[in-house]
Design a protein around this motif. Structure first.
Motif, mmCIF file in Angstrom:
data_model
loop_
_atom_site.group_PDB
_atom_site.id
_atom_site.type_symbol
_atom_site.label_atom_id
_atom_site.label_comp_id
_atom_site.label_asym_id
_atom_site.label_seq_id
_atom_site.Cartn_x
_atom_site.Cartn_y
_atom_site.Cartn_z
ATOM 1 N N MET A 272 -114.767 -98.117 -17.869
ATOM 2 C CA MET A 272 -113.916 -97.201 -18.623
ATOM 3 C C MET A 272 -114.170 -95.747 -18.231
ATOM 4 S SD MET A 272 -113.663 -97.003 -22.798
ATOM 5 C CE MET A 272 -113.590 -98.790 -22.889
ATOM 6 N N SER A 273 -115.425 -95.423 -17.935
ATOM 7 C CA SER A 273 -115.778 -94.033 -17.628
ATOM 8 C C SER A 273 -115.144 -93.538 -16.337
ATOM 9 C CB SER A 273 -117.305 -93.876 -17.551
ATOM 10 O OG SER A 273 -117.833 -94.533 -16.408
ATOM 11 N N THR A 274 -114.668 -94.441 -15.485
ATOM 12 C CA THR A 274 -114.009 -94.026 -14.244
ATOM 13 C C THR A 274 -112.560 -93.617 -14.476
ATOM 14 O OG1 THR A 274 -113.157 -96.222 -13.632
ATOM 15 C CG2 THR A 274 -115.438 -95.692 -12.984
ATOM 16 N N GLY A 275 -112.051 -93.871 -15.655
ATOM 17 C CA GLY A 275 -110.643 -93.619 -15.937
ATOM 18 C C GLY A 275 -109.768 -94.832 -15.761
ATOM 19 N N ALA A 276 -110.346 -95.939 -15.286
ATOM 20 C CA ALA A 276 -109.572 -97.167 -15.121
ATOM 21 C C ALA A 276 -109.225 -97.751 -16.490
ATOM 22 C CB ALA A 276 -110.358 -98.190 -14.305
ATOM 23 N N GLU A 277 -108.053 -98.353 -16.595
ATOM 24 C CA GLU A 277 -107.690 -99.016 -17.837
ATOM 25 C C GLU A 277 -108.704 -100.120 -18.128
ATOM 26 O OE1 GLU A 277 -104.277 -101.907 -19.785
ATOM 27 O OE2 GLU A 277 -103.875 -100.930 -17.860
#
Length: 348
Positions: A301-306
């Motif tokens: 989640m922290s990578t911005g991925a859904e």
């Protein structure tokens, strides 16, 4: 003004009060079944696999469906060694919209199960999402320790991306969903990251449409609290997982267990930028691998991925495989819904 947390969890999902009476009864039955009969390491892996296939263990044997087909895919060593796969095509006559690559080892810890043991799951994905569902028969420990399983999974995935599967009318670079349960979750994440590294010219953000990761194992050090303190025999506990680990990575040091090629929890996911695909993580609060899911999903989640994280109060490891279990039915339906959504128009 109160400070707002950047990470929010629904605490009610973790409360003992949220566990239904049906789940408590199911867990008691599972604990009773888990303690019956010999362990695989007591009779040998090969013998136990045979016992499992013929219904000689406490758990029911896998169901093999007549419409599932066996095939092989070349390994990195060429025709000298091929990798068996199990293929399930949509039954309604419509053309497949892509590949559902199901890397599974339900309850097997890199040691047990085979590509033929998930026919019902493959059929569900094939018929609901119009995907050709494929299960990989990767080599098992202890006969074939690390990195044999990972090599086989990445070989199959690479071949499907580069060549498709002509015998099943699948073109190269078909939309790809990667899934893995338990130890298969480890292999699924590693396979996804391998493709992102080695096939950047294929624009993998669109190629890999999503990951489905029920109760995955992402840290083979077994040092996270939920597994390291696990004693209750609900299909798995620390002692069970330690036996599986020793078969897969015999004698491996803590330092080596922390390399991402062994434990993907230690991967630098930020290095992939915005290329990580959407991921659905599912786990029960009585699963010793609960912390694996909570930490891996937070990093994803922290990578911005859904990132979708679903938690079932009181559900044990492997709960999606229990026929008639309300939690398992809900999780299976959620997996199908997630795949249909991330495929978008390709699923129509």
């Amino acid at each position: 003004m109160p400070i707002t947390s950047d990470i929010i969890l629904d605490a009610t999902r973790f409360s003992p009060d949220a566990v239904s009476e049906a789940t408590l009864k199911a867990n008691s039955l599972l604990e009773s079944l888990t303690t019956k009969g010999p362990r695989w390491h007591q009779v040998g892996a090969a013998k136990y696999r045979q016992m499992r296939a013929t219904g000689e263990t406490a758990l029911p044997p896998p169901i093999h469906l007549p419409l599932a087909k066996d095939a092989t895919i070349p390994s990195r060593y060429g025709p000298a060694r091929t990798i068996p796969v199990r293929v399930y095509e949509p039954e309604d006559g419509h053309a497949s919209r892509g590949i559902f690559l199901h890397i599974h080892i339900h309850g097997g810890g890199f040691v047990l199960a085979s590509e033929k043991d998930q026919d019902s799951t493959l059929r569900g994905y094939a018929n609901t999402t119009h995907l050709t569902a494929i299960s990989i028969g990767y080599r098992l420990a202890p006969e074939h320790p690390y990195p044999a399983a990972l090599d086989d999974c990445t070989d199959v995935a690479t071949y499907l991306v580069d060549h498709g599967l002509p015998s099943f009318s699948l073109a190269p670079q078909s939309p790809l969903i990667i899934s893995g349960e338990s130890a298969g979750g480890c292999l699924a994440v590693q396979t996804c990251l391998f493709l992102l590294r080695t096939r950047p010219q294929n624009n993998n953000k669109q190629l890999i449409r999503g990951l489905v990761l029920p109760f995955g194992q992402f840290d083979l050090t077994l040092t996270l609290p939920s597994i390291s303190k696990s004693v209750r025999p609900l299909l798995i506990n620390y002692a069970v997982m330690a036996e599986f680990r020793e078969a897969y990575v015999p004698g491996m040091s803590l330092e080596l267990l922390q390399i991402p090629e062994v434990s993907p929890l230690y991967e630098d996911l930020m290095s992939f930028g915005k290329r990580l695909p959407p991921a659905l993580f599912m786990v029960g609060t009585e699963d010793p691998l609960l912390d694996d899911t909570l930490l891996m999903s937070a990093k994803w989640m922290s990578t911005g991925a859904e990132t979708v994280v679903k938690v079932w109060p009181g559900a044990p490891h492997g709960f999606t495989a229990f026929e008639g279990d309300r939690n398992g039915i809900e999780a299976r339906e959620m997996g199908l819904e997630f795949v249909g959504r991330v495929l978008g128009d390709d699923a129509l």
